[in-house]
Design a protein around this motif. Structure first.
Motif, mmCIF file in Angstrom:
data_model
loop_
_atom_site.group_PDB
_atom_site.id
_atom_site.type_symbol
_atom_site.label_atom_id
_atom_site.label_comp_id
_atom_site.label_asym_id
_atom_site.label_seq_id
_atom_site.Cartn_x
_atom_site.Cartn_y
_atom_site.Cartn_z
ATOM 1 N N ALA A 233 42.796 34.668 44.863
ATOM 2 C CA ALA A 233 42.500 33.303 44.439
ATOM 3 C C ALA A 233 42.797 32.293 45.538
ATOM 4 O O ALA A 233 42.084 31.289 45.684
ATOM 5 C CB ALA A 233 43.298 32.968 43.179
ATOM 6 N N ASP A 234 43.834 32.547 46.327
ATOM 7 C CA ASP A 234 44.233 31.610 47.379
ATOM 8 C C ASP A 234 43.313 31.682 48.595
ATOM 9 O O ASP A 234 42.822 30.660 49.076
ATOM 10 C CB ASP A 234 45.676 31.910 47.797
ATOM 11 C CG ASP A 234 46.140 31.039 48.940
ATOM 12 O OD1 ASP A 234 46.374 29.841 48.719
ATOM 13 O OD2 ASP A 234 46.275 31.561 50.074
ATOM 14 N N ARG A 243 46.776 26.528 39.457
ATOM 15 C CA ARG A 243 45.523 27.138 38.987
ATOM 16 C C ARG A 243 45.620 28.655 38.981
ATOM 17 O O ARG A 243 45.087 29.317 38.079
ATOM 18 C CB ARG A 243 44.350 26.685 39.859
ATOM 19 C CG ARG A 243 43.963 25.231 39.645
ATOM 20 C CD ARG A 243 42.623 24.909 40.267
ATOM 21 N NE ARG A 243 42.193 23.571 39.916
ATOM 22 C CZ ARG A 243 40.980 23.075 40.197
ATOM 23 N NH1 ARG A 243 40.100 23.828 40.861
ATOM 24 N NH2 ARG A 243 40.671 21.853 39.842
ATOM 25 N N ILE A 244 46.292 29.216 39.980
ATOM 26 C CA ILE A 244 46.492 30.666 39.996
ATOM 27 C C ILE A 244 47.246 31.092 38.747
ATOM 28 O O ILE A 244 46.880 32.059 38.059
ATOM 29 C CB ILE A 244 47.255 31.095 41.265
ATOM 30 C CG1 ILE A 244 46.413 30.828 42.522
ATOM 31 C CG2 ILE A 244 47.620 32.580 41.196
ATOM 32 C CD1 ILE A 244 47.161 31.055 43.820
ATOM 33 N N GLY A 245 48.325 30.368 38.430
ATOM 34 C CA GLY A 245 49.093 30.694 37.245
ATOM 35 C C GLY A 245 48.297 30.543 35.970
ATOM 36 O O GLY A 245 48.386 31.379 35.060
ATOM 37 N N ALA A 246 47.490 29.485 35.888
ATOM 38 C CA ALA A 246 46.702 29.243 34.674
ATOM 39 C C ALA A 246 45.661 30.331 34.459
ATOM 40 O O ALA A 246 45.455 30.803 33.336
ATOM 41 C CB ALA A 246 46.029 27.870 34.756
ATOM 42 N N ILE A 247 44.999 30.760 35.528
ATOM 43 C CA ILE A 247 43.970 31.791 35.389
ATOM 44 C C ILE A 247 44.602 33.135 35.041
ATOM 45 O O ILE A 247 44.126 33.849 34.147
ATOM 46 C CB ILE A 247 43.133 31.899 36.680
ATOM 47 C CG1 ILE A 247 42.292 30.633 36.859
ATOM 48 C CG2 ILE A 247 42.218 33.127 36.642
ATOM 49 C CD1 ILE A 247 41.558 30.551 38.177
ATOM 50 N N PHE A 248 45.702 33.472 35.721
ATOM 51 C CA PHE A 248 46.348 34.741 35.405
ATOM 52 C C PHE A 248 46.852 34.755 33.970
ATOM 53 O O PHE A 248 46.877 35.801 33.309
ATOM 54 C CB PHE A 248 47.515 34.997 36.367
ATOM 55 C CG PHE A 248 48.089 36.378 36.247
ATOM 56 C CD1 PHE A 248 47.502 37.441 36.905
ATOM 57 C CD2 PHE A 248 49.211 36.620 35.472
ATOM 58 C CE1 PHE A 248 48.009 38.723 36.798
ATOM 59 C CE2 PHE A 248 49.737 37.896 35.348
ATOM 60 C CZ PHE A 248 49.133 38.948 36.026
ATOM 61 N N ALA A 249 47.229 33.588 33.468
ATOM 62 C CA ALA A 249 47.738 33.502 32.097
ATOM 63 C C ALA A 249 46.692 33.895 31.069
ATOM 64 O O ALA A 249 47.033 34.305 29.952
ATOM 65 C CB ALA A 249 48.231 32.082 31.819
ATOM 66 N N VAL A 250 45.420 33.796 31.425
ATOM 67 C CA VAL A 250 44.363 34.156 30.480
ATOM 68 C C VAL A 250 44.428 35.636 30.119
ATOM 69 O O VAL A 250 43.991 36.038 29.031
ATOM 70 C CB VAL A 250 42.980 33.776 31.062
ATOM 71 C CG1 VAL A 250 41.842 34.314 30.206
ATOM 72 C CG2 VAL A 250 42.866 32.261 31.159
ATOM 73 N N SER A 251 44.989 36.453 31.010
ATOM 74 C CA SER A 251 45.131 37.875 30.669
ATOM 75 C C SER A 251 45.947 38.037 29.392
ATOM 76 O O SER A 251 45.742 38.972 28.624
ATOM 77 C CB SER A 251 45.793 38.640 31.813
ATOM 78 O OG SER A 251 47.140 38.255 31.969
ATOM 79 N N GLY A 294 32.998 32.677 41.994
ATOM 80 C CA GLY A 294 33.740 31.421 41.962
ATOM 81 C C GLY A 294 35.075 31.605 41.285
ATOM 82 O O GLY A 294 35.324 32.617 40.607
ATOM 83 N N LEU A 295 35.956 30.610 41.448
ATOM 84 C CA LEU A 295 37.316 30.724 40.932
ATOM 85 C C LEU A 295 37.346 30.978 39.436
ATOM 86 O O LEU A 295 38.042 31.880 38.959
ATOM 87 C CB LEU A 295 38.091 29.446 41.266
ATOM 88 C CG LEU A 295 39.536 29.387 40.759
ATOM 89 C CD1 LEU A 295 40.387 30.454 41.447
ATOM 90 C CD2 LEU A 295 40.125 27.996 40.994
ATOM 91 N N TRP A 296 36.598 30.192 38.667
ATOM 92 C CA TRP A 296 36.685 30.305 37.214
ATOM 93 C C TRP A 296 35.974 31.541 36.682
ATOM 94 O O TRP A 296 36.191 31.935 35.544
ATOM 95 C CB TRP A 296 36.164 29.030 36.555
ATOM 96 C CG TRP A 296 36.976 27.838 36.991
ATOM 97 C CD1 TRP A 296 36.583 26.820 37.814
ATOM 98 C CD2 TRP A 296 38.353 27.584 36.674
ATOM 99 N NE1 TRP A 296 37.603 25.943 38.024
ATOM 100 C CE2 TRP A 296 38.701 26.375 37.336
ATOM 101 C CE3 TRP A 296 39.308 28.254 35.903
ATOM 102 C CZ2 TRP A 296 39.982 25.827 37.234
ATOM 103 C CZ3 TRP A 296 40.574 27.706 35.806
ATOM 104 C CH2 TRP A 296 40.902 26.509 36.457
#
Length: 383
Positions: A233-234, A243-251, A294-296
């Motif tokens: 992601a970085d 944002r890295i934390g927020a996306i990983f949290a979706v798991s 893309g990131l999302w």
């Protein structure tokens, strides 16, 4: 609401579970920033995780034996104190050597906790209540996996070391742990008999397969996902730690969705089939992550990975706690804890080599290969 969810003992176990995952999940989004601030090569940033998990390789079996022979609380409470103090000390580190030393101390506290939270569920609950409790605990684990990266990412915006203040929250949890109502100890064997019977259980074919699957699960989790998902992601999408934390949290959404239904799923499908399905989900996530434009777009594979976790980990834990009676359960879970810590420790190093040799595509291809190996092992020997 199911009656189990009103059980104060289970609430305390939830807190211990959150403590176990705090040590990695809360700092994961800060790893790229930490590497820049302390001058750590990205291929070596996994040392911050390795220093934390390494003590568990030796300490987990010792903690299991002590918990069986002396009692759960006599191991649990000192471990919680050491986790809190060692973790908070990391906040004050100003160079890599000091940080690794503090993480090593924190890891000494974390190792018994990783053994004990599943052991306590096995002690307190039986039959389908045990499966439900494992499922609920997996849901809490997923909640922590969602909250800690998000909170850790936000805290890291103020400094790479600020997430290391979170372990202070463990100190009040110790009061609740001291009030746990546990079954009376039934350890009546001599020490020699205890070790011989524990060894027989640990070397049984079913136990060896479960241990192997657990090891590979944490190789995959701590290699491609915990260590190199933030790097993906970085470096590819220039994502901030929050944002890295927020996306990983979706798991965790995927894990929570599955965990909330695990009691029902276990009544309809055998655990073996659910575990094998999880390995298919793992492989799909690994193959898709490096292909996202893309990131999302990363949200889809991350959600898939979380669903795999929800199917896999509670079922493995339930099977393991059923291998041994109460007086040997902590030792069996300690063997698993040792392998778990071995996976956590080796994975950042092994996948760091893949990254150095073939960049991110090699890392996630390696993760997919581990998934296929897990599926083959479960299909071949897990009955």
């Amino acid at each position: 609401m199911h009656p189990l969810l009103r059980d104060r003992n289970l609430h305390t176990i939830f807190g211990i579970t959150l403590t176990v995952i705090m040590g990695v999940s809360s700092i994961m989004p800060a790893l790229p920033l930490m590497a820049r601030e302390l001058g750590i090569p990205l291929a070596s940033v996994g040392l911050v995780l390795t220093a934390f998990t390494l003590p568990g390789i030796v300490l987990a079996p010792i903690a299991g034996v002590l918990a069986d022979r002396l009692g759960r609380k006599r191991v649990l409470l000192p471990a919680m104190a050491l986790f809190a103090l060692g973790g908070t000390a990391c906040f004050f580190a100003r160079d890599l050597s000091t940080l690794l030393a503090c993480r090593f101390v924190q890891g000494f506290g974390a190792a018994p906790l990783g053994v004990l939270y599943t052991t306590l569920i096995g002690d307190l609950y039986e039959d389908n209540d045990r499966v439900r409790a494992m499922g609920y605990n997996a849901g809490v684990l997923s909640l922590g996996t969602a909250i800690f990266p998000a909170v850790g990412g936000l805290l890291a915006e103020f400094g790479w070391n600020v997430p290391f203040l979170l372990p202070l929250a463990v100190l009040p949890l110790m009061l609740a742990a001291a009030r746990l109502r546990l079954p009376a100890s039934r350890a009546t064997q001599t020490l020699g008999e205890y070790f011989r019977s524990t060894l027989r259980i640990a070397l049984s074919p079913r136990a060896l397969v479960l241990f192997g699957l657990s090891l590979l699960t944490f190789v995959q989790l701590y290699g491609p996902m915990v260590t190199f998902f933030p790097v993906l992601a970085d470096t590819r999408f220039h994502a901030a730690p929050s944002r890295i934390g927020a996306i990983f949290a979706v798991s965790s959404l995927g894990t929570a969705m599955i965990a909330s239904q695990l009691g029902r799923l276990s009544e309809r499908f055998p655990a073996r089939r659910l575990i094998m399905l999880s390995h298919v989900f793992y492989a799909a996530a690994m193959l898709l992550l490096p292909l996202m434009p893309g990131l999302w777009w990363l949200l889809g594979p991350v959600l898939c990975f979380g669903m795999a976790q929800g199917l896999n980990l509670p079922n493995l834990s339930t099977m393991m706690t059923s291998l041994a009676p109460t007086q040997q359960r902590a030792a069996i879970m300690a063997v698993n804890g040792t392998l778990l810590r071995l996976g956590q420790t080796l994975a950042p190093l092994l996948f760091g080599l893949l990254y150095a040799g073939g960049d991110l595509p090699a890392v996630f291809a390696g993760g997919a290969a581990v998934s296929c190996l897990m599926l083959a092992l479960a299909a071949w020997r897990l009955h």
